[in-house]
Design a protein around this motif. Structure first.
Motif, PDB file in Angstrom:
ATOM      1  N   ALA A 189      12.370  -7.223  26.222  1.00  0.00           N
ATOM      2  CA  ALA A 189      13.751  -6.919  26.631  1.00  0.00           C
ATOM      3  C   ALA A 189      14.741  -7.446  25.591  1.00  0.00           C
ATOM      4  N   ASP A 190      14.374  -8.529  24.911  1.00  0.00           N
ATOM      5  CA  ASP A 190      15.227  -9.064  23.843  1.00  0.00           C
ATOM      6  C   ASP A 190      14.937  -8.236  22.585  1.00  0.00           C
ATOM      7  N   GLU A 200       7.828  -5.271  32.462  1.00  0.00           N
ATOM      8  CA  GLU A 200       8.923  -5.164  33.429  1.00  0.00           C
ATOM      9  C   GLU A 200       9.825  -4.015  32.986  1.00  0.00           C
ATOM     10  N   PRO A 201      10.625  -3.481  33.896  1.00  0.00           N
ATOM     11  CA  PRO A 201      11.476  -2.338  33.512  1.00  0.00           C
ATOM     12  C   PRO A 201      12.387  -2.679  32.322  1.00  0.00           C
ATOM     13  N   GLU A 223      13.084  -0.724  28.695  1.00  0.00           N
ATOM     14  CA  GLU A 223      14.414  -0.437  28.132  1.00  0.00           C
ATOM     15  C   GLU A 223      14.516  -1.000  26.717  1.00  0.00           C
ATOM     16  N   GLY A 224      13.955  -2.205  26.540  1.00  0.00           N
ATOM     17  CA  GLY A 224      13.934  -2.801  25.198  1.00  0.00           C
ATOM     18  C   GLY A 224      13.205  -1.880  24.222  1.00  0.00           C
ATOM     19  N   LEU A 225      12.076  -1.312  24.685  1.00  0.00           N
ATOM     20  CA  LEU A 225      11.297  -0.411  23.818  1.00  0.00           C
ATOM     21  C   LEU A 225      12.126   0.803  23.400  1.00  0.00           C
ATOM     22  N   GLN A 284       1.111  -2.525  36.260  1.00  0.00           N
ATOM     23  CA  GLN A 284       1.922  -1.456  36.851  1.00  0.00           C
ATOM     24  C   GLN A 284       1.850  -0.185  36.020  1.00  0.00           C
ATOM     25  N   TYR A 285       1.243   0.853  36.620  1.00  0.00           N
ATOM     26  CA  TYR A 285       1.128   2.090  35.838  1.00  0.00           C
ATOM     27  C   TYR A 285       2.492   2.694  35.559  1.00  0.00           C
ATOM     28  N   ARG A 286       3.491   2.341  36.421  1.00  0.00           N
ATOM     29  CA  ARG A 286       4.848   2.874  36.186  1.00  0.00           C
ATOM     30  C   ARG A 286       5.420   2.414  34.849  1.00  0.00           C
TER      31      ARG A 286
END
Ligand code: SF4
Length: 395
Positions: free
Chosen positions: A24-25, A50-51, A55-57, A75-77
């Motif tokens: 995330a960072d 984590e979500p 977003e970081g990616l 988590q497959y999500r």
């Protein structure tokens, strides 16, 4: 292909590592990715746990100098989000995501996007059902079966952009698992000893496992899992591949004599200073640091360049020919300077450049050779006395 990097099918063995920042960072993660790319890493993996990591990616991928793989945990999500973020590859652990419908959903989505997936079996997180089936033990057979089960799910949805790893922290276990896996499938293999630990022990363990397999022709991409700055992982990977002749040399190959009774200088210190001075310079030459001029230039005549210690001075040689004499405290700087010259202009140009100093250098080397032999005799290491002792024992 992982992004623009080919893996398997006869492509050069690639080096991978993993960031240790929070994905995330994205600023810190990207900085680490740049450091890894500079150290020779071909592909970088980032955790996507984590979500916010996904977003970081999304911010990292478009500005990354190398392809990015998202490491998916339970988590497959997260896998679907990472694909949405534009990653170049996924890593799924069959021990963690076990529902077939989840696995197939991810594979379908990856297929639509042409994104490869690594089946990352890990001895420490093996599917409990397989663990039980093999007698409550992690065995090579259990690890291979885990990988084959996952492949079968992928095949059901016609997905074959697959890479596989069967890592374990035990070197003999991972070697055997990869050997069996290479018999069972033709998919590219990602090699590693998981949780190898801190260097130097961790580096040795990883090298033992990875190098053994590479020497058998098994493996297409590698990762050192060290408890250290990931840049150390990338460097170790590159050094191993260069040492095995599997990747073109990028940096200096520094060789040094082990030192002996004839040495005129502290070889360890000079070699260490030379390593530091060359640092990350991209000069793919073999450079020798030798403790004496009696045997040094001859022993290291195959090196592109070398320096041998004489009487408080260094005798520089190019392809075994003496070219110049410098004070002892200038040995390292001179090596770097001439290595740069040879890298740019070639060894013949260096010998040409030394035309004016060559004769004096040869004469000075002979003087120091004679003096060393005069002072230390022909048997500086008292080998004859040891041989006599051996013979006495034999008698
Ligand atoms: S003979 Fe000279 S070059 Fe060879 S190990 Fe001894 S000091 Fe080094």
């Amino acid at each position: 292909m992982v992004g623009d990097v080919p893996v398997g099918g006869g492509a050069p063995i690639t080096i991978q590592s993993m960031t240790i920042t929070k994905t995330a960072d994205h600023e810190a993660t990207r900085q680490q990715i740049y450091g890894l790319a500079a150290a020779g890493c071909d592909i970088v993996r980032c955790t996507c746990n984590e979500p916010e990591a996904a977003e970081g990616l999304a911010r990292i991928v478009p500005r990354s100098p190398v392809p990015i793989i998202a490491d998916i945990h339970h988590q497959y999500r997260r896998a679907l989000e990472a694909l949405e973020a534009g990653v170049h590859g996924l890593r799924l652990n069959p021990g963690n995501i076990r529902k077939p419908e989840h696995i197939k959903t991810v594979a379908r989505e990856a297929k639509d996007r042409g994104i490869p997936i690594r089946i990352g079996v890990n001895g420490g997180s093996l599917d409990p059902a397989l663990y039980d089936k093999y007698g409550g033990k992690v065995t090579p057979e259990a690890m291979v079966e885990s990988a084959l089960q996952e492949i079968a799910y992928f095949e059901e949805v016609d997905f074959d952009l697959i890479k596989i790893s069967v890592k374990a922290s035990s070197v003999p276990l991972m070697i055997e698992a990869y050997r069996q896996l290479s018999e069972a499938t033709d998919h590219p293999l990602h090699l590693g000893v998981t949780e190898a630990g801190p260097p130097p022990t961790g580096t040795l363990k990883a090298t033992a496992g990875i190098a053994t397999l590479l020497a058998e022709g098994i493996g297409d991409t590698i990762r050192y899992s060290l408890t250290a700055d990931p840049v150390e992982e990338a460097k170790a990977g590159r050094q191993l591949l260069e040492a095995m002749g599997l990747r073109e040399r990028k940096n200096i190959d520094l060789i040094a004599c082990p030192s002996c009774g004839r040495a005129e200088v502290d070889v360890y210190t000079v070699a260490q200073d030379a390593m530091t001075a060359f640092g990350e310079r991209e000069i793919p030459l073999q450079v020798a640091v030798m403790g004496c001029v009696v045997n040094g230039p001859g022993e290291a005549r195959d090196a592109d360049l070398g320096i041998a210690a004489g009487n408080k001075r260094g005798h520089l040689f190019v392809k075994g020919q003496n070219v110049m004499v410098v004070p002892e405290d200038e040995m390292v700087d001179t090596l770097v300077e001439w290595a740069e010259f040879i890298h740019e202009h070639g060894a013949d140009a260096a010998l040409e450049k030394a035309k004016a100093t060559k004769d004096a250098a040869r004469k000075a080397a002979q003087e120091d050779r004679d003096r060393n032999l005069g002072e230390r005799g022909e048997d500086a290491n008292e080998s004859e006395a040891v041989i006599a002792e051996i013979r006495r024992g034999e008698g």
